[in-house]
Design a protein around this motif. Sequence first.
Motif, PDB file in Angstrom:
ATOM      1  N   LEU A 290      21.222  24.175 -68.398  1.00  0.00           N
ATOM      2  CA  LEU A 290      22.372  25.022 -68.075  1.00  0.00           C
ATOM      3  C   LEU A 290      22.279  25.603 -66.667  1.00  0.00           C
ATOM      4  CD1 LEU A 290      24.979  26.404 -69.029  1.00  0.00           C
ATOM      5  CD2 LEU A 290      23.593  28.256 -69.921  1.00  0.00           C
ATOM      6  N   GLU A 291      21.071  26.040 -66.270  1.00  0.00           N
ATOM      7  CA  GLU A 291      20.961  26.726 -64.974  1.00  0.00           C
ATOM      8  C   GLU A 291      21.304  25.785 -63.829  1.00  0.00           C
ATOM      9  OE1 GLU A 291      18.521  25.010 -65.927  1.00  0.00           O
ATOM     10  OE2 GLU A 291      16.673  25.181 -64.793  1.00  0.00           O
ATOM     11  N   ARG A 292      21.032  24.485 -64.016  1.00  0.00           N
ATOM     12  CA  ARG A 292      21.349  23.522 -62.951  1.00  0.00           C
ATOM     13  C   ARG A 292      22.864  23.471 -62.732  1.00  0.00           C
ATOM     14  NH1 ARG A 292      22.213  18.070 -63.124  1.00  0.00           N
ATOM     15  NH2 ARG A 292      21.596  17.898 -65.316  1.00  0.00           N
ATOM     16  N   PHE A 293      23.622  23.412 -63.821  1.00  0.00           N
ATOM     17  CA  PHE A 293      25.079  23.341 -63.686  1.00  0.00           C
ATOM     18  C   PHE A 293      25.634  24.618 -63.080  1.00  0.00           C
ATOM     19  CE2 PHE A 293      24.416  20.235 -67.118  1.00  0.00           C
ATOM     20  CZ  PHE A 293      25.057  19.155 -66.525  1.00  0.00           C
ATOM     21  N   VAL A 294      25.071  25.742 -63.504  1.00  0.00           N
ATOM     22  CA  VAL A 294      25.605  27.016 -63.037  1.00  0.00           C
ATOM     23  C   VAL A 294      25.228  27.236 -61.569  1.00  0.00           C
ATOM     24  CG1 VAL A 294      25.517  29.513 -63.363  1.00  0.00           C
ATOM     25  CG2 VAL A 294      25.568  28.015 -65.337  1.00  0.00           C
ATOM     26  N   ASN A 295      23.948  27.016 -61.242  1.00  0.00           N
ATOM     27  CA  ASN A 295      23.499  27.322 -59.884  1.00  0.00           C
ATOM     28  C   ASN A 295      23.983  26.310 -58.858  1.00  0.00           C
ATOM     29  OD1 ASN A 295      22.290  29.503 -60.973  1.00  0.00           O
ATOM     30  ND2 ASN A 295      20.225  28.622 -61.005  1.00  0.00           N
ATOM     31  N   GLU A 296      23.994  25.044 -59.236  1.00  0.00           N
ATOM     32  CA  GLU A 296      24.439  24.032 -58.267  1.00  0.00           C
ATOM     33  C   GLU A 296      25.949  23.852 -58.312  1.00  0.00           C
ATOM     34  OE1 GLU A 296      22.344  20.427 -59.158  1.00  0.00           O
ATOM     35  OE2 GLU A 296      20.390  21.421 -59.023  1.00  0.00           O
ATOM     36  N   GLN A 297      26.596  24.546 -59.215  1.00  0.00           N
ATOM     37  CA  GLN A 297      28.042  24.421 -59.423  1.00  0.00           C
ATOM     38  C   GLN A 297      28.455  22.961 -59.524  1.00  0.00           C
ATOM     39  OE1 GLN A 297      29.645  26.864 -56.310  1.00  0.00           O
ATOM     40  NE2 GLN A 297      29.394  28.689 -57.548  1.00  0.00           N
ATOM     41  N   SER A 298      27.642  22.193 -60.272  1.00  0.00           N
ATOM     42  CA  SER A 298      27.931  20.770 -60.403  1.00  0.00           C
ATOM     43  C   SER A 298      28.830  20.484 -61.607  1.00  0.00           C
ATOM     44  CB  SER A 298      26.621  19.991 -60.534  1.00  0.00           C
ATOM     45  OG  SER A 298      25.847  20.545 -61.571  1.00  0.00           O
ATOM     46  N   THR A 299      29.577  21.497 -62.013  1.00  0.00           N
ATOM     47  CA  THR A 299      30.553  21.287 -63.083  1.00  0.00           C
ATOM     48  C   THR A 299      31.852  21.963 -62.662  1.00  0.00           C
ATOM     49  OG1 THR A 299      31.111  21.834 -65.360  1.00  0.00           O
ATOM     50  CG2 THR A 299      29.578  23.310 -64.295  1.00  0.00           C
ATOM     51  N   ARG A 300      32.950  21.451 -63.209  1.00  0.00           N
ATOM     52  CA  ARG A 300      34.241  22.066 -62.863  1.00  0.00           C
ATOM     53  C   ARG A 300      34.554  23.243 -63.784  1.00  0.00           C
ATOM     54  NH1 ARG A 300      37.235  16.478 -62.676  1.00  0.00           N
ATOM     55  NH2 ARG A 300      35.243  15.896 -63.589  1.00  0.00           N
ATOM     56  N   VAL A 301      33.616  23.540 -64.657  1.00  0.00           N
ATOM     57  CA  VAL A 301      33.804  24.682 -65.551  1.00  0.00           C
ATOM     58  C   VAL A 301      33.341  25.945 -64.825  1.00  0.00           C
ATOM     59  CG1 VAL A 301      33.184  25.655 -67.780  1.00  0.00           C
ATOM     60  CG2 VAL A 301      33.316  23.191 -67.514  1.00  0.00           C
ATOM     61  N   SER A 302      34.135  27.023 -64.918  1.00  0.00           N
ATOM     62  CA  SER A 302      33.758  28.254 -64.213  1.00  0.00           C
ATOM     63  C   SER A 302      32.747  29.044 -65.043  1.00  0.00           C
ATOM     64  CB  SER A 302      35.003  29.112 -63.972  1.00  0.00           C
ATOM     65  OG  SER A 302      35.445  29.605 -65.216  1.00  0.00           O
ATOM     66  N   LEU A 303      32.132  30.033 -64.398  1.00  0.00           N
ATOM     67  CA  LEU A 303      31.165  30.873 -65.115  1.00  0.00           C
ATOM     68  C   LEU A 303      31.853  31.557 -66.293  1.00  0.00           C
ATOM     69  CD1 LEU A 303      28.329  32.107 -65.254  1.00  0.00           C
ATOM     70  CD2 LEU A 303      29.147  33.960 -63.816  1.00  0.00           C
ATOM     71  N   SER A 304      33.092  32.035 -66.048  1.00  0.00           N
ATOM     72  CA  SER A 304      33.758  32.733 -67.159  1.00  0.00           C
ATOM     73  C   SER A 304      34.079  31.753 -68.291  1.00  0.00           C
ATOM     74  CB  SER A 304      35.005  33.473 -66.673  1.00  0.00           C
ATOM     75  OG  SER A 304      36.057  32.580 -66.526  1.00  0.00           O
ATOM     76  N   GLY A 305      34.327  30.499 -67.944  1.00  0.00           N
ATOM     77  CA  GLY A 305      34.555  29.476 -68.978  1.00  0.00           C
ATOM     78  C   GLY A 305      33.314  29.299 -69.836  1.00  0.00           C
ATOM     79  N   ILE A 306      32.151  29.309 -69.167  1.00  0.00           N
ATOM     80  CA  ILE A 306      30.900  29.149 -69.919  1.00  0.00           C
ATOM     81  C   ILE A 306      30.637  30.381 -70.785  1.00  0.00           C
ATOM     82  CG2 ILE A 306      28.384  28.873 -69.689  1.00  0.00           C
ATOM     83  CD1 ILE A 306      28.926  27.143 -67.240  1.00  0.00           C
ATOM     84  N   LEU A 307      30.950  31.556 -70.225  1.00  0.00           N
ATOM     85  CA  LEU A 307      30.731  32.790 -71.001  1.00  0.00           C
ATOM     86  C   LEU A 307      31.595  32.794 -72.257  1.00  0.00           C
ATOM     87  CD1 LEU A 307      30.570  35.465 -68.138  1.00  0.00           C
ATOM     88  CD2 LEU A 307      28.680  34.375 -69.362  1.00  0.00           C
ATOM     89  N   THR A 308      32.861  32.402 -72.105  1.00  0.00           N
ATOM     90  CA  THR A 308      33.766  32.359 -73.267  1.00  0.00           C
ATOM     91  C   THR A 308      33.235  31.363 -74.295  1.00  0.00           C
ATOM     92  OG1 THR A 308      35.526  32.645 -71.687  1.00  0.00           O
ATOM     93  CG2 THR A 308      36.197  32.110 -73.920  1.00  0.00           C
ATOM     94  N   PHE A 309      32.759  30.241 -73.793  1.00  0.00           N
ATOM     95  CA  PHE A 309      32.203  29.219 -74.684  1.00  0.00           C
ATOM     96  C   PHE A 309      31.023  29.787 -75.475  1.00  0.00           C
ATOM     97  CE2 PHE A 309      28.824  26.124 -75.259  1.00  0.00           C
ATOM     98  CZ  PHE A 309      29.462  25.148 -76.001  1.00  0.00           C
TER      99      PHE A 309
END
Length: 490
Positions: A290-309
């Motif tokens: 998870l930290e790789r996607f969040v820190n490198e922003q290598s996903t089109r999902v936003s942080l708030s999208g992940i939080l809601t998930f």
Amino acid sequence: MFPISLFLLLLVTIVGLYLLVRLFLYRTALILVVKKWVHWVEDGIHVHQTFKVPEFNDNVQENQFYRQVFTYLNSLASIEDSDFTNLFSGKKSNDIILCLDDNQIVHDTFLGARVSWKNEVLKGEDENCRRTLLLNMKKKDKRRILRPYLQHIHNAVSDDLEQKRRELKLYMNAQSDHRSTGRWRSLPFTHSSTFDTMAMDPDLKNKVKSDLEAFLKSKQYYHRLGRVWKRSYLLYGPSGTGKSSFVAAMAKFLSYDVYDIDLSRVSDDSDLKMLLLQTSNKSLIVIEDLERFVNEQSTRVSLSGILTFMDGIVSSCCGDEKIMVFTMNGKELIDSSLLRPGRIDVHIYFPLCSFNSFKTLANSYLGIRDHKLFPQVEEIFQSGATMSPAEIGEILIVNRSSPSRALKSVITALQTGDGRGSGKIGRRMTENCSSRPAAGESDGESGGVFWNHKDSVPVAKEFRKLYGILRLRSNKKTGPSDHDSEMMER
Ligand SMILES: Nc1ncnc2c1ncn2[C@@H]1O[C@H](COP(=O)(O)OP(=O)(O)OP(=O)(O)O)[C@@H](O)[C@H]1O
Ligand SMILES: [Mg+2]
């Protein structure tokens, strides 16, 4: 007058011809063509009615009845008479399974009535296939047989489906352009890891098992609190320490299917919500690294999208009883909102190999509980050298025919710090402690677990009440292989 012998001759000729034609029809399978004609004529003089069983409902959730009917149709003897049938190998090496092909028709009879099913596959505007099973029957038979027939299908396959339900599945998310046909693709989940094969602190293993068991029994409790019946775990630690294997062990322990979300294939926040909506209950939902996607922003999902998930609110729309698992190598650089209680309930640290976990590995990989070289191995571990269980496992596999050679290779790798280039990693990790838990959390050679409570007293209280957890004092030590341990007691 017709002579009697002529009559007999005629009779024998007619019977002989009849038998010959019959033999010819059966031998050449032309009988099927004849039957088709007869049915065609019969169908032409009756009014028919069609019922649809689509694979997905309007919310793109799987229609369970579609699965049942499909399983039932593939078990029919008449599937062999369908124009096209797929052949697959079964579970046993000499098993061959027949499976209805796309757009093929199969017939069935029930209480004297003939019905047909078509496995219709249509391409939608978005190029994706929509699958529907079409049941066709005479209107005059409908009242009499429809309900009992559907019940018959349900009964006929329930054992089979129950068996299938016991076989775990691994679901992976497909590209987001497959929205209309369901986003998940499944495979049998055959990962061989179990809690028994995991080399880690036995206490920690038991605590996690008890936690999972308590979760399974807590439906009423969660509902009374107005909470989604879900529990989230964070597994973190250096590479090759068993995080993914632990996910498999959890799934096996719970008998839950695994939904493995690849965030790079998720197109936006709503797509992530849709994925969660399409998971079934009694499932384990995993996001690795998870930290790789969040820190490198290598996903089109936003942080708030992940939080809601992570909050899992949408999942309550389609049944709950879900375990969420997130893995990462280190959690220092990750946004703290991701780790707050409720989003992550249990943190489990996966350390590099200790002598104790080494012994478990030696037992699993070499079948030895003790060896004259063990004291030497222990001494090296105590000096601070270490490697990941994955790296040690590799050395043991390569040398499995000779335990002495295997242990010597491990000793050399630990001493030189470059067993497959890995000892370096081990040393670096213990020196920098870059991935180790912060003080007050749990860490160390035996791994650690703690229930997230720091920021949310009410949540901690709930869980203490729920699991009777008493937190004992933190035991802080220093040194490369020391650990801050925080334990729970029932
Ligand atoms: N604690 C362990 N006990 C038993 N086997 C282990 C353990 N850790 C790792 N292994 C073995 O090492 C291999 C790699 O482990 P795994 O993929 O679970 O590590 P990981 O922590 O998920 O690594 P990464 O962070 O790189 O994804 C597996 O084949 C597993 O069998
Ligand atoms: Mg992994």
